[in-house]
Design an enzyme around this catalytic site. Structure first.
Site, PDB file in Angstrom:
ATOM      1  N   HIS A 208     -16.608  16.075  28.006  1.00  0.00           N
ATOM      2  CA  HIS A 208     -17.418  15.173  27.177  1.00  0.00           C
ATOM      3  C   HIS A 208     -17.011  15.227  25.707  1.00  0.00           C
ATOM      4  CE1 HIS A 208     -20.080  18.788  26.495  1.00  0.00           C
ATOM      5  NE2 HIS A 208     -20.186  18.241  25.297  1.00  0.00           N
ATOM      6  N   ASP A 243     -16.948  19.515  33.824  1.00  0.00           N
ATOM      7  CA  ASP A 243     -17.023  19.148  32.407  1.00  0.00           C
ATOM      8  C   ASP A 243     -16.033  19.966  31.573  1.00  0.00           C
ATOM      9  OD1 ASP A 243     -17.978  17.535  30.325  1.00  0.00           O
ATOM     10  OD2 ASP A 243     -19.289  19.141  29.623  1.00  0.00           O
ATOM     11  N   SER A 356     -19.808  22.710  21.671  1.00  0.00           N
ATOM     12  CA  SER A 356     -19.234  22.452  22.994  1.00  0.00           C
ATOM     13  C   SER A 356     -17.735  22.711  23.008  1.00  0.00           C
ATOM     14  CB  SER A 356     -19.483  21.008  23.416  1.00  0.00           C
ATOM     15  OG  SER A 356     -20.669  20.910  24.158  1.00  0.00           O
TER      16      SER A 356
END
Length: 505
Positions: A208, A243, A356
């Site tokens: 992402h 992810d 992230s």
């Protein structure tokens, strides 16, 4: 006067002062200049006793006349989250309000049963920080592929070698292996973090991050290393199921991370999160492992159209948190095809938007997880002490497969399940009940599973509901032999089976 983000909209938050430059070497100014921008190294004990250390005084950080920090950019005051909310909790994505005002809130859904192993409410991605909030991002951008130095090395400052604790030592070792990633495409942008895997320039991050939440197929990606160099990067491959993604830079003098074994973790172990929350590169926070084998759900437009293994007769809407597009539209709600389920490490180390893809490390400075998401009390709040990281044992396997072939494989069991409840009136689930006899020739059929059996573990990973079964199976590579624990007619049993490949289904 407190230092604040620029702008008048939204709540004002204090911004921390810029870390002082590392102290100069006691061997003289010339040596200090030569070492400027390098990670502070600890002298060994003999060297400390043999050479007296000159007293050091870090330079003071002074705010500008307007009271804002002079970082080279004016971060927005708007919040850390985006998207709608469920039950008063943020179910939006990783982004920020600057993405736009057109974002539509997710519709409320009816309550559903879930087990202790699956967390599905009140979470947002720790992912991309909106480009408007990335500190000094414009100053770092360059269309040339050659490295550009900003002169602002992100080092771990150590002023007193004699009082270094385990967290500082781990941060000094691991920080040079953590990078800040800037991604842009079609007028949208954001920042995240990444982990250097090898001398060839491979960097591990989240899918992402490099796809701007699934909205960018061919983004422009740049990487800034801890010593201030900036490089253009290419995307080697992405794996939406985990992810995770791998990008690559053409650079020399990189510091690959030391990878630890996440299977050796204990609840209560000290861990350190390193990354670029709110665009502030080189940020270090610490906490403990709060729990292991937590399952979280993520709504994703890149999720498989139909689950290879999973529930039937239940709402697999992935309303835990979802990817919000950078422009703030409702695209992620309408385009999302399903949910992905991740088996993660839960920690109370502060993880915020922009973390992230960054590292979660142990006290040895070894990376044991890839930061991916946080739980949040509201759209505008950051860390509340509930953060999540993909275990390194899983992430390393996925990264190696992406580097070797451009994609990663995931296991397939071939079974439809429903939540097994503790009793007919209970909201608690205790496993994944096989809903119908598995089709002939599937791994589940070869394992001897049949309707009514309740799966309770896969390779020792607890299964408490359908989602945790999906996460446990997909953590395994295709053609992997696993042990499945289950109950049948009140009798506890186990069976070994070789999984198939989810990509073939």
């Amino acid at each position: 006067m407190s230092e604040q983000y620029g702008g008048t909209e939204g709540p004002q938050r204090p911004i921390p002062p810029r870390p002082p430059a590392p102290p100069a070497s006691s061997e003289g100014a010339a040596a200090g200049e030569a070492n400027e921008g390098q990670t502070q190294q600890f002298p060994d004990a003999a060297a400390r006793h043999a050479q007296p250390q000159a007293p050091q005084q870090p330079p003071a950080h002074a705010p500008s006349a307007s009271g804002s920090s002079s970082y080279g950019g004016s971060p927005s005051a708007t919040g850390n989250g985006g998207g709608g909310s469920t039950g008063g909790y943020s179910t939006g994505g990783y982004g920020q309000d600057p993405y736009g005002s057109g974002h539509q809130p997710a519709q409320e859904r009816s309550p559903r049963r879930f087990g202790a192993g699956t967390l599905i409410t009140g979470m947002v991605l720790a992912g991309l920080l909106g480009g408007g909030v990335a500190v000094g991002a414009d100053a770092l951008m360059d269309n040339d592929s050659s490295p550009q130095s900003t002169g602002q090395a992100q080092t771990v400052v150590v002023n007193n070698d004699d009082s270094v604790n385990a967290v500082t030592a781990a941060a000094v070792k691991a920080s040079p292996s953590v990078v800040t990633i800037d991604v842009s495409a079609s007028g949208s942008s954001g920042t995240g973090s990444g982990i250097i895997l090898d001398d060839e320039g491979h960097i591990l991050t989240n899918t992402h991050v490099v796809t701007l939440g699934g909205t960018a197929a061919s983004p422009s990606v740049e990487v800034q290393t801890h010593d201030g160099r900036v490089f253009s990067a290419t995307v080697v491959g992405t794996d939406p199921v985990s992810d995770l993604a791998v990008i690559k830079v053409d650079a020399s003098d990189l510091t690959p991370a030391s990878l630890g074994d996440s299977n050796d973790l204990n609840v209560g172990d000290t861990v350190i999160a390193i990354g670029a929350p709110l665009g502030l590169a080189g940020t270090v926070t610490d906490g403990i492992v709060s729990t292991l084998n937590r399952t979280i759900s993520v709504q994703s437009s890149a999720a498989p159209e139909s689950p290879a293994d999973g529930g039937t007769g239940q709402d697999n809407d992935g309303n835990g948190f979802r990817f919000a597009p950078p422009d703030g539209s409702s695209q992620s709600q309408s385009a999302a095809q399903g949910s992905i389920y991740l088996d993660v490490i839960q920690t109370d180390a502060a993880i915020n938007h922009g973390n992230s893809g960054g590292a979660l490390v142990n006290t040895e400075g070894e990376v044991i997880g890839v930061n991916v998401a946080i739980a949040s009390a509201s759209e505008d709040s950051g860390s509340i002490g509930v953060g999540f990281a993909v275990p390194m044992s899983y992430a390393e396997r996925v990264a190696n497969e992406i580097i070797d072939s451009g994609s990663a494989t995931h296991g397939f069991l071939g079974v439809s399940v429903t939540p097994a409840v503790a009793s007919s009136s209970s909201a608690f689930t205790v496993g994944a009940e096989v809903a119908e006899n598995p089709a002939s020739g599937t791994p589940a059929a070869r394992a001897g599973l049949k309707k009514g059996d309740v799966i309770t573990a896969v390779n020792g990973i607890p299964v408490t509901d359908a989602q945790s079964l999906t996460a446990a199976i997909r953590m395994q590579a295709a053609d992997t032999k696993v042990t499945i624990d289950y109950t049948s007619g009140g009798r506890t049993d186990s069976t070994d089976v070789t999984l198939g490949n989810s990509a073939d289904q």
